[in-house]
Write a protein that holds these residues in place. Structure first.
Motif, mmCIF file in Angstrom:
data_model
loop_
_atom_site.group_PDB
_atom_site.id
_atom_site.type_symbol
_atom_site.label_atom_id
_atom_site.label_comp_id
_atom_site.label_asym_id
_atom_site.label_seq_id
_atom_site.Cartn_x
_atom_site.Cartn_y
_atom_site.Cartn_z
ATOM 1 N N THR A 145 0.688 -1.252 -0.136
ATOM 2 C CA THR A 145 -0.074 -0.112 -0.021
ATOM 3 C C THR A 145 0.947 1.374 -0.058
ATOM 4 O O THR A 145 1.563 1.618 0.853
ATOM 5 N N LEU A 146 0.881 1.929 -1.160
ATOM 6 C CA LEU A 146 1.557 3.064 -1.145
ATOM 7 C C LEU A 146 0.472 4.268 -0.656
ATOM 8 O O LEU A 146 -0.513 4.702 -1.222
ATOM 9 N N MET A 147 0.604 4.800 0.551
ATOM 10 C CA MET A 147 -0.173 5.774 1.443
ATOM 11 C C MET A 147 0.165 7.289 1.279
ATOM 12 O O MET A 147 1.057 7.815 1.751
ATOM 13 N N VAL A 148 -0.553 7.827 0.355
ATOM 14 C CA VAL A 148 -0.396 9.365 -0.028
ATOM 15 C C VAL A 148 -0.609 10.086 1.519
ATOM 16 O O VAL A 148 -1.659 9.722 2.103
ATOM 17 N N THR A 149 0.104 11.081 2.185
ATOM 18 C CA THR A 149 0.173 11.492 3.504
ATOM 19 C C THR A 149 -1.302 11.713 3.780
ATOM 20 O O THR A 149 -1.811 12.536 3.168
ATOM 21 N N PRO A 150 -1.706 10.949 4.767
ATOM 22 C CA PRO A 150 -3.165 10.868 5.342
ATOM 23 C C PRO A 150 -3.441 12.322 6.271
ATOM 24 O O PRO A 150 -2.502 12.473 7.207
ATOM 25 N N HIS A 151 -4.572 12.932 6.403
ATOM 26 C CA HIS A 151 -4.753 13.953 7.195
ATOM 27 C C HIS A 151 -5.784 13.438 8.390
ATOM 28 O O HIS A 151 -6.208 14.216 9.293
ATOM 29 N N PHE A 152 -6.448 12.269 8.027
ATOM 30 C CA PHE A 152 -7.437 11.788 8.673
ATOM 31 C C PHE A 152 -7.317 10.372 9.524
ATOM 32 O O PHE A 152 -6.428 9.795 8.499
ATOM 33 N N TYR A 153 -7.938 9.880 10.320
ATOM 34 C CA TYR A 153 -7.655 8.329 10.713
ATOM 35 C C TYR A 153 -9.152 7.876 11.114
ATOM 36 O O TYR A 153 -10.179 8.836 11.463
ATOM 37 N N ASP A 154 -9.254 6.824 10.870
ATOM 38 C CA ASP A 154 -10.559 5.897 11.164
ATOM 39 C C ASP A 154 -10.345 5.212 12.737
ATOM 40 O O ASP A 154 -9.342 5.414 13.102
ATOM 41 N N PHE A 155 -11.050 4.239 12.799
ATOM 42 C CA PHE A 155 -10.747 3.751 14.218
ATOM 43 C C PHE A 155 -9.615 2.856 14.211
ATOM 44 O O PHE A 155 -9.042 2.558 15.440
ATOM 45 N N PHE A 156 -9.340 2.139 13.193
ATOM 46 C CA PHE A 156 -8.176 1.140 13.255
ATOM 47 C C PHE A 156 -6.872 1.378 12.615
ATOM 48 O O PHE A 156 -5.619 1.009 12.663
ATOM 49 N N THR A 157 -6.864 2.492 11.843
ATOM 50 C CA THR A 157 -5.556 3.123 11.024
ATOM 51 C C THR A 157 -4.498 3.493 11.825
ATOM 52 O O THR A 157 -3.394 3.726 11.414
ATOM 53 N N ARG A 158 -4.736 4.262 13.419
ATOM 54 C CA ARG A 158 -3.841 4.383 13.969
ATOM 55 C C ARG A 158 -2.774 3.182 14.398
ATOM 56 O O ARG A 158 -1.829 3.548 15.146
ATOM 57 N N GLY A 159 -3.411 2.328 14.257
ATOM 58 C CA GLY A 159 -2.501 0.697 14.343
ATOM 59 C C GLY A 159 -1.671 0.583 13.546
ATOM 60 O O GLY A 159 -0.835 -0.455 13.607
ATOM 61 N N LEU A 160 -1.410 1.295 12.342
ATOM 62 C CA LEU A 160 -0.747 0.834 11.339
ATOM 63 C C LEU A 160 0.660 1.630 11.464
ATOM 64 O O LEU A 160 0.710 2.577 11.753
ATOM 65 N N ILE A 161 1.566 0.960 10.833
ATOM 66 C CA ILE A 161 3.164 1.267 10.991
ATOM 67 C C ILE A 161 3.779 1.525 9.731
ATOM 68 O O ILE A 161 3.716 0.566 9.068
ATOM 69 N N PRO A 162 4.183 2.743 9.539
ATOM 70 C CA PRO A 162 4.932 3.052 8.179
ATOM 71 C C PRO A 162 6.148 1.884 7.938
ATOM 72 O O PRO A 162 6.727 1.680 8.985
ATOM 73 N N LEU A 163 6.448 1.660 6.841
ATOM 74 C CA LEU A 163 7.498 0.806 6.455
ATOM 75 C C LEU A 163 7.227 -0.696 6.758
ATOM 76 O O LEU A 163 7.832 -1.716 6.497
ATOM 77 N N TYR A 164 6.275 -0.996 7.678
ATOM 78 C CA TYR A 164 5.961 -2.212 8.147
ATOM 79 C C TYR A 164 4.641 -2.663 7.492
ATOM 80 O O TYR A 164 4.541 -3.675 6.893
ATOM 81 N N HIS A 165 3.418 -1.731 7.554
ATOM 82 C CA HIS A 165 2.151 -2.035 6.740
ATOM 83 C C HIS A 165 1.953 -1.188 5.589
ATOM 84 O O HIS A 165 0.962 -1.800 4.676
ATOM 85 N N TYR A 166 2.932 -0.275 5.333
ATOM 86 C CA TYR A 166 2.610 0.569 4.397
ATOM 87 C C TYR A 166 3.785 1.353 3.907
ATOM 88 O O TYR A 166 4.726 1.390 4.782
ATOM 89 N N TRP A 167 3.875 1.885 2.740
ATOM 90 C CA TRP A 167 4.892 2.851 2.316
ATOM 91 C C TRP A 167 4.537 4.276 2.267
ATOM 92 O O TRP A 167 3.422 4.372 1.494
ATOM 93 N N PRO A 168 4.893 5.289 2.864
ATOM 94 C CA PRO A 168 4.335 6.672 2.898
ATOM 95 C C PRO A 168 4.892 7.225 1.588
ATOM 96 O O PRO A 168 5.950 7.039 1.173
ATOM 97 N N ILE A 169 3.880 8.093 1.118
ATOM 98 C CA ILE A 169 4.082 8.759 -0.376
ATOM 99 C C ILE A 169 3.738 10.045 0.061
ATOM 100 O O ILE A 169 2.837 10.673 0.616
ATOM 101 N N LYS A 170 4.743 11.134 -0.472
ATOM 102 C CA LYS A 170 4.539 12.441 -0.182
ATOM 103 C C LYS A 170 3.446 13.239 -0.823
ATOM 104 O O LYS A 170 3.315 12.886 -2.208
ATOM 105 N N GLU A 171 2.830 13.891 -0.273
ATOM 106 C CA GLU A 171 1.511 14.491 -1.017
ATOM 107 C C GLU A 171 1.786 15.558 -2.010
ATOM 108 O O GLU A 171 0.946 15.618 -3.021
ATOM 109 N N TYR A 172 2.792 16.247 -1.790
ATOM 110 C CA TYR A 172 3.089 17.567 -2.614
ATOM 111 C C TYR A 172 4.037 16.977 -3.747
ATOM 112 O O TYR A 172 4.472 17.920 -4.596
ATOM 113 N N ASP A 173 4.308 15.770 -3.882
ATOM 114 C CA ASP A 173 5.484 15.275 -4.845
ATOM 115 C C ASP A 173 4.945 13.731 -5.228
ATOM 116 O O ASP A 173 5.774 13.008 -5.234
#
Length: 527
Positions: free
Chosen positions: A368-396
């Motif tokens: 999952t390539l996750m474009v910088t999120p500004h919101f969270y739902d009830f479970f996503t705060r349990g996700l860890i970058p580079l373990y569950h997803y790869w962070p993608i920069k919002e403005y590039d």
């Protein structure tokens, strides 16, 4: 090397082995050659015949009267009750019926609904109550604004300003007061989900009142309720939150089905996604990043479309605009979620706020390539970058997506492990058992904060399963039937983990921030 800084995810293989010793019946029988031995055998068989006849005589009665039970389950119950029960025998299933004929005739909910139920606390049965997933700890944080002051009647009523409905639970029954109809069937399936919770754990939730806003974006601004003279914030439930707001996050409606876009209840979809993952292994998938959705709902999605290969530049992305109107006319032939796990990478990007699509994307075994999120739902705060997803920069986005795909294709085992960790999280920690347990613990903890006795207004009407499913049609009724809880749970809810202490919470957030900054640094350095 930069890639050596990424923690490797190791997966062990379960090894199952079994052995069966087989002996020839003829060889066994040849061992009985002496007449004395034969005599013993005859005696043993005679005893067995007598015992068998005795057993059949006692088993005959319950078998003969099966026709009087009217169901296989009832016959099984009668049969079990004839003999002493084993200590670890599964608890008898108690079904909760629905009666549309009676409801359509009277227009009133059953007087004995729901039936209080307690799991069988057999001391000889091993405990099966697990500890809740770690993301349940955020319940404590979401309710912290009221930890000292408690929740007053005035606070709840002030949440009415933007709420779609008010729900009151009294003695295990639900009462609804609607203020404004929600978009599509968001409110319908949210309420349906709460009714299923009451069927799953009947009589266990304390009395409470809650206001629910079905709009995407949170509205209770924390800055308005800071300072020594500030009033207590209104407790307002919704599907997502962010760092600047105090809205209380709750599982979204699509867990019970999204009728308008033909998305089935979560318990069905997650099983289909698991099977879909098996059709094409990660190594055999398209080595690009995939996204399909509605780009018109947000500027950031319109910006994402510039990364498509059709723009004349290869950014390693394959992007498709979803036309839901056309999909509806064509029978949703091209929107089956289980058939979209065909690329090694999938992009998650928010819409006007958080997006329902997140859980379906994470479940795909793809990175999952996750474009910088500004919101969270009830479970996503349990996700860890580079373990569950790869962070993608919002403005590039385009260059960031290209780097992530190039890195993953060059480090296939590590990339595959990230995708697997996310889908394992979804399959194991976001199954419906835990969705219901999250709802239970959130509402139970919320109710404990009340400083007054909840009551229902004259405008509130009793809400029950019959009131919803008996008058529903099409996908709405179909998904309700498919997601209905037909009996109470045989176990208690999972055990809540303790709240974060301030140092551990700060460390948790700091680790995520540092990891994302590290990826940003690698991205700037280039391949």
């Amino acid at each position: 090397m930069k890639e050596n800084n990424i923690s490797q995810v190791l997966h062990g293989n379960d090894i199952y082995g079994s052995g069966l010793s087989r002996h020839s019946p003829d060889a066994i029988w040849r061992s009985f050659t002496k007449s004395s031995t034969r005599s013993i055998v005859v005696l043993v068989f005679s005893v067995l015949l007598i015992v068998g006849a005795f057993a059949c005589t006692h088993l005959l009665d319950p078998i003969i009267i099966l026709g009087n039970f009217g169901s296989k389950a009832a016959a099984t119950t009668q049969l079990y009750d004839t003999f002493p029960r084993r200590p670890n025998k599964p608890q008898k299933k108690v079904e909760i019926p629905i009666n549309c004929a009676a409801y359509n005739l009277t227009g009133t909910c059953p007087s004995d609904y729901p039936t209080p139920f307690q799991p069988d606390d057999d001391p000889n049965r091993p405990s099966t109550t697990p500890t809740c997933p770690d993301y349940f700890r955020w319940i404590h944080e979401d309710l912290r604004p009221w930890a000292r002051s408690g929740i007053t009647k005035d606070m709840v009523e002030r949440a009415r300003q933007t709420a779609n409905f008010k729900l009151v639970i009294l003695n295990g029954k639900a009462y609804l007061e609607t203020f404004e109809k929600a978009f599509q069937t968001r409110d319908v399936f949210t309420l349906w989900g709460i009714l299923q919770l009451l069927r799953r754990y009947p009589g266990k939730l304390p009395d409470l009142e809650l206001m629910f806003d079905c709009v995407d974006w949170p509205v209770v601004q924390s800055e308005q309720y800071s300072g020594s003279n500030a009033s207590g914030p209104p407790p307002l439930f919704r599907y997502c939150g962010n760092d600047a707001t105090l809205d209380i996050v709750f599982p979204d409606w699509s867990f019970w089905g999204w009728a308008e876009v033909n998305i089935k209840p979560w318990e069905i979809v997650v099983g289909e996604l698991k099977e879909g993952n098996k059709r094409i292994g990660w190594m055999n998938r398209e080595p690009y990043a995939y996204w399909k959705g509605n780009p018109t709902v947000a500027e950031t999605r319109q910006d994402l479309m510039k990364c498509d290969v059709t723009q004349g530049q290869e950014w390693n992305a394959r992007l498709y605009a979803q036309d839901w109107g056309r999909e509806s006319q064509e029978g949703y032939k091209h929107s089956d979620l289980a058939n979209q796990c065909t690329h090694r990478y999938k992009i998650y990007i928010e819409g006007s706020a958080w997006s329902v699509s997140e859980k379906y994307i994470l479940a795909c075994d793809s990175v999952t390539l996750m474009v910088t999120p500004h919101f969270y739902d009830f479970f996503t705060r349990g996700l860890i970058p580079l373990y569950h997803y790869w962070p993608i920069k919002e403005y590039d986005k385009c260059r960031s997506i290209k780097y992530a795909v190039d890195w993953g294709n060059s480090h296939q085992q590590k990339a595959q492990a990230i995708g697997k960790a996310a889908s394992d999280f979804i399959q194991e920690e976001l199954k419906m058992d835990y969705v219901y347990d999250y709802m239970f613990h959130l509402l139970n903890s919320y109710a404990k904060l009340f400083r007054y006795k909840p009551t229902k207004s004259e405008a509130a009407k009793e809400l029950c399963v019959e009131a919803m499913v008996c008058k529903a049609e099409g996908n709405e009724q179909k998904f309700m039937m498919e997601s209905m809880v037909d009996s109470p749970a045989n176990t208690n809810p999972c055990t809540m983990p303790p709240p974060y202490d301030p140092p551990s919470l700060h460390a948790n957030l700091r680790r995520k921030e540092t990891t994302i900054q590290q990826v940003d640094f690698w991205d700037k350095q280039g391949p």
